[in-house]
Every structure is written in C-alpha cells, then in structure tokens.
Design a protein around this motif. Structure first.
Motif, short mmCIF file in Angstrom:
data_model
loop_
_atom_site.label_atom_id
_atom_site.label_comp_id
_atom_site.label_asym_id
_atom_site.label_seq_id
_atom_site.Cartn_x
_atom_site.Cartn_y
_atom_site.Cartn_z
N MET A 110 0.84 -1.10 0.08
CA MET A 110 0.00 0.04 -0.09
C MET A 110 0.92 1.36 0.06
N GLY A 111 0.38 2.44 -0.46
CA GLY A 111 1.07 3.53 -0.47
C GLY A 111 1.28 4.13 0.88
N VAL A 112 2.15 4.93 0.96
CA VAL A 112 2.38 5.62 2.34
C VAL A 112 1.87 7.15 2.46
N TYR A 134 5.09 -6.72 8.06
CA TYR A 134 4.89 -6.68 6.59
C TYR A 134 4.88 -5.39 5.87
N ASP A 135 4.04 -4.39 6.25
CA ASP A 135 3.80 -3.10 5.53
C ASP A 135 3.75 -1.98 6.45
N TYR A 136 3.87 -0.81 6.05
CA TYR A 136 3.63 0.35 6.90
C TYR A 136 1.83 0.56 6.92
N GLN A 137 1.39 1.14 7.88
CA GLN A 137 0.20 1.22 7.95
C GLN A 137 -0.46 2.85 8.23
N GLU A 138 -1.61 3.19 8.07
CA GLU A 138 -2.07 4.55 8.48
C GLU A 138 -1.78 4.65 10.13
N TYR A 168 25.88 -2.41 13.15
CA TYR A 168 26.28 -3.10 11.81
C TYR A 168 25.29 -2.50 11.18
N PHE A 169 23.87 -2.39 11.44
CA PHE A 169 22.89 -2.17 10.21
C PHE A 169 22.74 -3.15 9.28
N ASN A 170 22.97 -4.25 9.80
CA ASN A 170 22.63 -5.43 9.12
C ASN A 170 21.26 -6.02 9.07
N ILE A 171 20.46 -5.62 9.73
CA ILE A 171 19.09 -5.94 9.74
C ILE A 171 18.12 -4.61 9.97
N GLY A 172 16.79 -4.58 9.59
CA GLY A 172 15.82 -3.54 9.71
C GLY A 172 14.81 -3.73 10.98
N ASN A 173 14.26 -2.77 11.30
CA ASN A 173 13.32 -2.76 12.31
C ASN A 173 12.17 -4.03 12.01
N SER A 174 11.86 -4.13 10.57
CA SER A 174 10.71 -4.95 10.25
C SER A 174 11.20 -6.45 10.64
#
Length: 448
Positions: free
Chosen positions: A1-3, A344-348, A408-414
C-alpha cells in the motif's frame, strides 16, 4: 500500500481515552456482582476476608516501585539527549544494560530464593536510590554505571515482587482465587503507575529544562526512600529455611521438567516481544517523516494493557470459563499476527495505534495468566530463579539485535518484529503442548 505522509501533527481522538477509562471502570465494578452470583467462592472484592493488610501495603509498595521504574524509562532518553549523547552512544548504553541483565540479572533470581524476596526488593530500592543520589551529586554521571544499576533493578522487579507476594499469600493460607486477583491487580497497577510516572516527569521538568533536568532524579530519590520505609517497617517475610544444598537439589529436580521449559520459553517470547515493541513503536509510527504527538499515544497503550488486565478475572473468576492454556494459545496467535502485519507493511497511523493497543490489551491478559501457570507448575521456593533464568534468552536476543541493528546495520526494524512474531507463534505451540502434558496436574490442582 502507498505511504501517506500526514500534513498535520497526528494525535489520538479523545474518545479513545474515554472508551478505555469507561471500559476499565465497568469491567472492575461489574465483576464482583457476576462473579459472586455465579460462583460462591470468595474473591479479593469480598471485604469479609481476613488479613487484607499485607495486600494493601504490597500494592502500595508495588505502585511506588512501578513509578520509579517508569520515571527512568520516560525521562532517560530525553536526559541523555539533553547532555549531548549521540544515538550511537545510546545504543551502546542499552547494550551495556542488557549485557548486565544477561550476565548478572539471570542469577539474581537464584540469590533472591536463598536470601528472601523482601531483601531482594530492598536491593531493588537501593539500586534506584544509588542512581538517584549519584545524579544529584554529579550533574552528568557515568552513564554505563547508571545503565547497569537500572538494568539490575529491572531484573529484580520482574520476579521478586511477584514471588514475595505469592509466598506471603501461601503463609496466610488464602485461596487461589485471591492470588489470581492479585496477579491482575499487579498488572493493572503497574500500567497505571507507568502513566503516572509520565505525567509526573512532565510536570517536574516543565518548560524550564535547564533548571529542572534533574527533577525526576529527585522524585526517584524520594520514592526510593519512602518505599524502603514501607518494605522494612510495613511488611514481614516468610523466613528462608532451605539451605543451598537443598535448594540446588530441588532446582535440578525441577529444571528438567519439560512443562517448565515450555512455560519458560513462553515467558521469554513475551518479554522479548514487549522489549522489541518499546524500542520500535515510536520509529515505526513516525516513519517517513510523519509528525505525531508520541506523548499522547503512550498512555493509550498502557490504558489498553490496564483494560486487558481487567478482562483476566472474567475468564477465570467470573461468569466466563476458559482454560488458561487455551486463552494464552489464542492470545499468542493474535499478538503474533499483530506484529506480523506491522512488520509486513506500513499502515496509517490510526491503524498502527489500534493494532498496538490490541497488542497491549492481549499483554494485559497474558501477564497474569502466565503468573497463574507459574503457580501451578513452579514451586514457590524456586520461583524467582526460574523466572530470572527464563528472561536470559530474551536479554541475549535483544542484545544481539541491538548490536546488529545499532552498530552493523545488518537488519531492519521489520526483521526484528518478524522474529518477535515468530517467537509469539512458537509460544502458542508451547501452550498447546503444555495443555496436553499438564492435563493430569491440572486435574489434581482443581481438587485443592
């Protein structure tokens, strides 16, 4: 979905606060009528019960301790930013804290079982007193010492108060219904006290940050002193009679029980998911430059947890009847799906807030439910050691992800949220197995 990037500062609708407050009020006030009409066994709301003094004093001590814990969590990051500490240094201090909790905190439960949980609670107060005094002496003390002390205090807070209360409950010979009510009241009180700590920190600092930056430390100093007085003069403790040799034999006897392993893993997953949430909820909501009043959203989560805790007695002491393992199995699946959706995805923003409130409402039911299962499966003389050891894997996992994400910034928050969701799904599987393996024990338990 769009942000969608919000053009105005987003804040929750006031109707949400009213809904949570009214729901908690109705849940608490209606429970005595329905529980006493459908079940003649006494509950905490029956004022004819004897020896309520310890319960009142204990809840007061627990609330004061929760406010102390909340003060540091609310004002800690802001204070570090005020003194010019960079984000990389903050990550380092977090790593030091979790490493201390992993190395030293895991053994504090074993120590508290041997020396007594009242003394462990006093150590908790003295750690807060030490940090608050240090901050009064030095304007900007060595942060890693403060981080280590507060992490040890948090470790003690996670097991000693609960175990102390259960031991005193057994000494007074109260029924299991009263103990179950104390579990949800502890969760309710802790959440309410966390909201109070936020309000207190904001009032103390106010608009003059330069003058009042150490005001939360002054409040923590006063609270620690008052709590120490209440603990030492207001409460007694069951004497510890077991020797180290007997304790070690009993511990090794129960540590290999597969049901305790399942329960410990479920506790680990809950602790890990809660820690991940508090580290990532703000970056998730303000992602892509969205402007939000985070201070107004924070009480919504704690209010949702309060509401969830008031639902607990309806399931187990009120008109509704559900097995603890079944309830936890459903809750773990729901919270796992909530974190999966967010990962999985950003939400409102509104959707995110509602999902996070649902997550905390489930946590409000989980915490007293897990405490109830511990009473069924874990001997009280080993309770502190079992809880502290179950938190070690969670602290190790958080330390690992902090290093990977912060340095190390190897992984993201998600990705971190995905691991938290997978842990909750695995905890649901643990509850399914525990339900099968603990059937015989539960039948014996209901005969008591």
């Amino acid at each position: 979905m769009g942000v969608v990037i919000e053009s105005e500062v987003w804040e929750p609708n006031q109707a949400l606060y009213i809904f949570i407050f009214v729901s908690c009020f109705l849940s608490i006030t209606c429970l005595p009528h329905f529980s006493m009409s459908s079940n003649k066994t006494p509950t905490l709301f029956d004022h004819s019960l004897s020896s309520p003094r310890f319960r009142r004093i204990f809840l007061l001590i627990y609330c004061l301790s929760s406010v102390m814990e909340g003060l540091w969590s609310v004002s800690g990051e802001y204070e570090l930013a005020y003194y010019g500490v960079s984000k990389e240094q903050m990550v380092w201090y977090l790593c030091v804290g979790y490493a201390t909790a992993l190395i030293l905190g895991s053994s504090l439960g074993l120590l508290s079982d041997l020396i007594g949980h009242k003394k462990a609670c006093l150590i908790f107060c003295f750690l807060h007193l030490f940090v608050a005094t240090w901050k009064r002496i030095f304007a900007h003390p060595t942060v890693w010492i403060a981080s280590s002390c507060l992490s040890l205090a948090s470790s003690i807070f996670s097991f000693s108060f609960e175990t102390w209360m259960v031991a005193e409950h057994n000494k007074l010979g109260h029924r299991q219904d009263i103990l179950n009510d104390m579990f949800w009241l502890m969760t309710f009180s802790e959440s309410a006290s966390s909201i109070i700590s936020q309000v207190l920190a904001n009032l103390l600092v106010g608009h003059n940050v330069v003058k009042h930056i150490n005001a939360p430390a002054n409040a923590a100093l006063l609270l620690a002193t008052v709590t120490i007085i209440f603990v030492t003069r207001g409460c007694k403790e069951v004497p510890q009679t077991a020797s180290f040799q007997n304790y070690r034999i009993s511990f090794y006897e129960y540590i290999f029980d597969k049901r305790i392993w399942l329960l410990a893993w479920a506790q680990t997953c809950v602790q890990f998911s809660i820690s991940v949430f508090w580290m990532l909820w703000a970056p998730t909501i303000v992602a892509d430059g969205r402007e939000v009043h985070l201070g107004l959203i924070y009480p919504c989560f704690l209010g949702a947890r309060m509401l969830g805790s008031t639902v607990f007695p309806w399931f187990f002491s009120g008109p509704l009847s559900i097995r603890t393992e079944d309830c936890l199995e459903y809750l773990f699946v729901i919270t796992g799906f909530v974190l999966s959706i967010v990962a999985y995805d950003y939400q409102e923003i509104g959707v995110l807030v509602m999902l996070f409130c649902l997550f905390h409402a489930c946590i409000g039911i989980m915490l007293p439910s897990l405490a109830r299962l511990r009473t069924m499966y874990v001997p009280n003389e080993l309770r502190g050691g079992m809880i502290s050891l179950s938190l070690a894997p969670a602290n190790a996992a958080i330390l690992f992800f902090l290093m990977q994400r912060g340095y190390y910034f190897n992984i993201g928050n998600s990705t971190i949220m995905v691991f938290a969701a997978l842990g909750l799904f695995s905890a649901a599987g643990c509850m399914h197995l525990l339900k099968r393996w603990g059937k015989q024990l539960r039948q014996n338990w209901h005969k008591l």
